[in-house]
Design a protein around this motif. Structure first.
Motif, mmCIF file in Angstrom:
data_model
loop_
_atom_site.group_PDB
_atom_site.id
_atom_site.type_symbol
_atom_site.label_atom_id
_atom_site.label_comp_id
_atom_site.label_asym_id
_atom_site.label_seq_id
_atom_site.Cartn_x
_atom_site.Cartn_y
_atom_site.Cartn_z
ATOM 1 N N GLY A 164 0.794 -1.023 -0.015
ATOM 2 C CA GLY A 164 0.141 0.178 -0.059
ATOM 3 C C GLY A 164 0.852 1.495 -0.191
ATOM 4 N N PHE A 165 1.883 1.038 0.108
ATOM 5 C CA PHE A 165 2.976 2.431 -0.096
ATOM 6 C C PHE A 165 2.459 2.788 -1.765
ATOM 7 N N HIS A 166 2.425 2.617 -2.448
ATOM 8 C CA HIS A 166 1.564 2.718 -3.787
ATOM 9 C C HIS A 166 -0.067 1.757 -4.301
ATOM 10 N N ASP A 167 -0.270 3.178 -4.573
ATOM 11 C CA ASP A 167 -1.436 2.428 -5.539
ATOM 12 C C ASP A 167 -1.233 1.601 -6.502
ATOM 13 N N VAL A 168 -0.702 2.058 -7.738
ATOM 14 C CA VAL A 168 -0.987 0.927 -8.869
ATOM 15 C C VAL A 168 1.108 1.103 -9.239
ATOM 16 N N GLY A 169 1.047 0.168 -10.037
ATOM 17 C CA GLY A 169 2.761 0.457 -10.800
ATOM 18 C C GLY A 169 2.468 -0.452 -12.343
ATOM 19 N N ILE A 170 3.752 -0.885 -12.055
ATOM 20 C CA ILE A 170 4.092 -0.669 -13.504
ATOM 21 C C ILE A 170 5.594 -2.219 -13.114
ATOM 22 N N THR A 171 5.392 -3.370 -13.380
ATOM 23 C CA THR A 171 6.431 -4.153 -13.393
ATOM 24 C C THR A 171 6.426 -5.398 -14.328
ATOM 25 N N GLY A 172 7.116 -6.284 -14.657
ATOM 26 C CA GLY A 172 7.371 -7.398 -15.099
ATOM 27 C C GLY A 172 6.801 -8.571 -14.300
ATOM 28 N N LYS A 173 6.031 -9.371 -15.096
ATOM 29 C CA LYS A 173 5.437 -10.785 -14.567
ATOM 30 C C LYS A 173 6.268 -11.472 -13.631
ATOM 31 N N ASP A 174 7.747 -10.827 -14.469
ATOM 32 C CA ASP A 174 9.037 -12.140 -13.610
ATOM 33 C C ASP A 174 9.103 -11.914 -11.623
ATOM 34 N N TRP A 175 8.756 -9.861 -12.125
ATOM 35 C CA TRP A 175 8.825 -9.757 -10.362
ATOM 36 C C TRP A 175 7.606 -10.110 -9.403
ATOM 37 N N ILE A 176 6.594 -9.991 -10.400
ATOM 38 C CA ILE A 176 4.847 -10.646 -9.398
ATOM 39 C C ILE A 176 5.071 -11.964 -9.041
ATOM 40 N N LYS A 177 6.280 -12.473 -9.431
ATOM 41 C CA LYS A 177 6.567 -14.170 -9.155
ATOM 42 C C LYS A 177 7.367 -14.575 -8.459
ATOM 43 N N GLU A 178 8.261 -13.332 -8.599
ATOM 44 C CA GLU A 178 9.357 -13.432 -7.404
ATOM 45 C C GLU A 178 9.385 -13.249 -6.356
ATOM 46 N N THR A 179 8.401 -12.259 -6.478
ATOM 47 C CA THR A 179 7.784 -11.660 -4.873
ATOM 48 C C THR A 179 6.659 -12.394 -4.419
#
Length: 331
Positions: free
Chosen positions: A62-77
């Motif tokens: 919740g530090f940010h409401d929306v963001g752009i990142t890679g699917k790879d980093w969503i999976k990693e985290t």
């Protein structure tokens, strides 16, 4: 004061991200290239730049409401975020690669050989969790090591109970590590060129990744933020769709008009207007880029004055539905 906090990635997809933002908001991003807080043509959105590795977690928290990142980093985290939209750029493959001199053709073969010979198999990666999970999923890993966790080595800690498989945290230039430091890399590649230049070959493909728009789930429950986020989805999706389309204009005589309309695809229906010359019409429509070459021979025979434009945005004014799945639906 903005009502939506928007975090965007620094690094390899930074330029492509700013390009899509500038097209979506029809503006220049103020301050880019110099600071970590930039401005777009919307006072209700605050924009900050961070590393893509951090963005899924920071949005989840919740530090940010929306963001752009890679699917790879969503999976990693393993971040608990809502994926709103695939932005269809930053396309990379997550792969396992080994030195060209190695005889193995798959990760399973590599694991089997090292295990049989009681040799420690070492990997280098920025994706510690993803690498560990993928390596453990292989049949020969289960055969030789059961449920043992690969050893994960960072400058700060050493965890895991399998001393024969070690995964080392890489801080970049991962492809330079073999063969002296490690035996294999778990890395991302766009074309494979850098791996080849470093005498490596791909033996497994783990996943494909693209840039995606994500949101904090609690932010979506706030009705004011939710409406603003939906506006953002519409603007960004407009750019994604426009990149696949062409806007064409063509002149046609009345006798050929029906034949032309029969072959032209469009969003709703081609726009037809009378020209100042009697018996002639102007037709304009939106087509898929991959349809263009197929259509040209026929258009050339029955019409003239073909003009092609690339749209910057194609905005759907239909209703946006955020359901429980990963993607946004537009009715």
């Amino acid at each position: 004061m903005g009502i939506v906090k928007f975090v965007v990635p620094k690094g390899s997809i930074e330029e492509a991200t700013f390009q899509i933002i500038e097209r979506a908001w029809q503006c220049n991003v103020s301050g880019r290239g110099r600071i970590y807080r930039v401005k777009i043509a919307d006072p209700e959105i605050e924009v900050k730049i961070l590393r893509p590795q951090e963005i899924p977690t920071y949005v989840q928290e919740g530090f940010h409401d929306v963001g752009i990142t890679g699917k790879d980093w969503i999976k990693e985290t393993n971040a608990d975020v809502k994926v709103l939209l695939d932005l269809e750029y930053g396309k990379v493959k997550q792969v396992i690669a080994i030195p060209e001199s190695f005889k193995f053709n798959s990760l399973d073969e590599l694991i089997d050989d090292f295990a049989l010979n009681k040799k420690t198999l070492r990997f280098s990666t920025e994706y510690l969790k993803s690498a560990s999970q993928y390596i453990k999923s292989k049949g020969n890993y289960k055969k030789h090591f059961g449920d043992l966790e690969p050893t994960i080595v960072t400058p700060w800690s050493r965890t895991g109970d399998n001393k024969l498989v070690e995964i080392f945290l890489s801080f970049g230039a991962t492809e330079a590590k073999p063969p002296e430091d490690v035996d294999a890399v778990f890395d991302i590649t766009e074309t494979g060129t850098t791996l080849i230049q470093n005498n490596l070959k791909i033996i497994d493909q783990v996943m494909e990744s693209t840039a995606v728009l994500i949101a904090n789930k609690e932010a979506l429950k706030d009705p004011i933020k939710r409406e603003k986020i939906i506006d953002m989805i519409v603007l960004l999706k407009g750019v994604v769709e426009a990149r696949k389309k062409l806007h064409i204009f063509v002149n046609v005589e009345k006798d050929n008009l029906k034949a032309l309309l029969n072959i032209l695809p469009s969003l709703k229906g081609p726009t037809v207007s009378n020209l100042s010359t009697e018996g002639w019409f102007g037709v304009n429509t939106i087509i898929d880029k991959n349809e263009f070459i197929r259509l040209v021979p026929t258009i050339r025979k029955i019409a003239q004055g073909l003009v092609i434009l690339e749209p910057s945005q194609i905005l759907s004014m239909d209703k946006v539905i955020l359901d429980d799945k990963d993607e946004v639906k537009i009715d």
